[in-house]
Write an enzyme that holds these catalytic residues in place. Structure first.
Site, mmCIF file in Angstrom:
data_model
loop_
_atom_site.group_PDB
_atom_site.id
_atom_site.type_symbol
_atom_site.label_atom_id
_atom_site.label_comp_id
_atom_site.label_asym_id
_atom_site.label_seq_id
_atom_site.Cartn_x
_atom_site.Cartn_y
_atom_site.Cartn_z
ATOM 1 N N VAL A 1 0.833 -1.198 0.000
ATOM 2 C CA VAL A 1 0.000 0.000 0.000
ATOM 3 C C VAL A 1 0.873 1.255 0.000
ATOM 4 C CG1 VAL A 1 -1.669 1.372 1.315
ATOM 5 C CG2 VAL A 1 -1.972 -1.097 1.104
ATOM 6 N N ARG B 1 -11.692 -6.808 8.684
ATOM 7 C CA ARG B 1 -10.819 -5.736 9.139
ATOM 8 C C ARG B 1 -10.828 -5.612 10.655
ATOM 9 N NH1 ARG B 1 -12.951 -4.081 4.303
ATOM 10 N NH2 ARG B 1 -11.455 -3.371 2.748
ATOM 11 N N ASP C 1 -10.945 2.815 10.898
ATOM 12 C CA ASP C 1 -11.756 3.688 11.745
ATOM 13 C C ASP C 1 -11.331 3.591 13.207
ATOM 14 O OD1 ASP C 1 -13.727 4.574 9.657
ATOM 15 O OD2 ASP C 1 -14.043 2.404 9.571
ATOM 16 N N SER D 1 -8.673 7.107 6.012
ATOM 17 C CA SER D 1 -9.097 6.995 4.611
ATOM 18 C C SER D 1 -10.587 6.711 4.505
ATOM 19 C CB SER D 1 -8.292 5.911 3.896
ATOM 20 O OG SER D 1 -8.392 4.671 4.569
ATOM 21 N N ASP E 1 -14.218 2.510 -0.613
ATOM 22 C CA ASP E 1 -15.495 1.813 -0.752
ATOM 23 C C ASP E 1 -16.404 2.565 -1.730
ATOM 24 O OD1 ASP E 1 -15.327 -0.042 1.967
ATOM 25 O OD2 ASP E 1 -14.476 1.956 2.218
ATOM 26 N N ARG F 1 -15.219 1.993 -5.257
ATOM 27 C CA ARG F 1 -15.644 0.671 -5.731
ATOM 28 C C ARG F 1 -17.124 0.691 -6.098
ATOM 29 N NH1 ARG F 1 -12.449 -2.428 -0.806
ATOM 30 N NH2 ARG F 1 -10.484 -2.797 -1.937
ATOM 31 N N HIS G 1 -15.435 1.364 7.404
ATOM 32 C CA HIS G 1 -14.741 0.797 6.250
ATOM 33 C C HIS G 1 -14.686 -0.709 6.494
ATOM 34 C CE1 HIS G 1 -11.943 -0.002 3.082
ATOM 35 N NE2 HIS G 1 -10.955 -0.313 3.907
#
Length: 309
Positions: A12, A86, A122, A142, A147, A150, A174
């Site tokens: 990333v 996540r 988050d 972010s 999302d 997408r 997220h």
């Protein structure tokens, strides 16, 4: 004239650094990683791209290089494993994140903006806000920018139009409890309903949302990690801040009274400028969408309470 410090040069981070070069986002980019050889290798490789791009000073550095930074982007953390949500990353990444923040706060100027991409984003944005003591406007995750990208891509694909002409948001966590805001989805001012040339059936909406929320898992299954999409999202956020675009993006920040939601970081449409989050925008929501957003907030609060923040 701007300085970006990137902490974490995994897939990333390296992809984001390359996006910085292509967009000429700053004149100084510092790469920091626990694997110093990896950071140095990336710096050398990126410098070799300068012959084709605008000049930029790119170096591998240490936490002391956070001095003078305009934005500090944190992508460091352990990777998401196949089949892992996540939120499952929480306990493994919070400890790493706390150690990083301690070093950042030793050197970073008070006006620097922290941009968090490490997952679960988050929760880690919440931790960063609590530990850094910085104003909430300067601690940004972010959020649901990726999302939403997408979502817009899939809607554009369904309507056979460019995703850049699709205007809509995914908000909330997220992750699994995120909320697609179908009620305000538009194409060039045309409301996207369930019928007509620019309509999407309920079954198609369900498929689009399922593919949006499951995109990370599918990409991880196919190639081991996601990085191009989030790198592009991070570059867009930095661009909006450094160039004072006053653009609206669904970043994550600490909320106080947003649709009755407080004390949690969530991705919601936010006006971004040189000082970070200028304001959060309460876009119209149906009762169902609002209830789902509240549920998303409560889901995250449960985990935040578990880690003591």
């Amino acid at each position: 004239m701007a300085k970006i410090v990137l902490i974490g040069t995994g897939a990333v981070g390296a992809s984001f650094a390359y996006a910085c070069v292509l967009k000429s986002l700053c004149n100084e980019l510092v790469l920091i990683d626990v694997n110093q050889q990896k950071a140095l290798g990336d710096a050398i490789d990126l410098n070799h791209a300068m012959a084709c791009e605008k000049p930029m000073q790119i170096t591998a550095g240490a936490y002391s290089d956070c001095a003078g930074a305009d934005i500090i982007v944190i992508t460091a953390g352990t990777a998401q494993r196949p089949g892992e949500t996540r939120l499952d990353l929480m306990h493994r990444n919070v400890a790493i994140f706390k150690a990083i923040l301690a070093e950042v706060e030793r050197y970073a100027p008070p006006e620097a903006i922290l941009l968090i991409a490490s997952n679960p984003v988050d929760i880690l944005t919440h931790v960063a806000y609590k530990l850094s003591g910085r104003p909430k406007a300067q601690v940004i995750g972010s959020g649901t920018v990726l999302d939403s990208n997408r979502f817009r891509f899939l809607v554009g694909e369904a309507l056979d139009v460019s995703p850049r002409s699709v205007h809509g948001f995914v908000i909330g966590e997220h992750g699994d409890s995120e909320v697609p805001v179908w009620s305000s989805l538009q194409l060039a001012g045309i409301q996207v309903g369930s019928e007509g040339r620019y309509g999407i059936s309920d079954a198609e909406k369900e498929r689009i949302f399922r593919e949006t929320v499951g995109a990370a898992g599918e990409i991880i299954r196919l190639k081991g990690a996601t990085y191009y999409g989030i790198a592009s999202a991070l570059a867009r956020i930095c661009e909006a801040i450094l160039r004072d675009h006053r653009a609206v993006l669904p970043v994550s920040s600490f909320l106080e009274g947003y649709y009755g939601i407080s004390d949690v970081c969530l991705g919601v449409p936010s006006l971004l400028g040189r000082d970070g989050v200028i304001e959060t925008l309460e876009i119209p929501l149906t009762e169902e969408e609002r209830a789902k957003l509240v549920h998303s907030a409560e889901t995250l609060k449960t985990f935040i309470k578990e880690i003591g923040y």
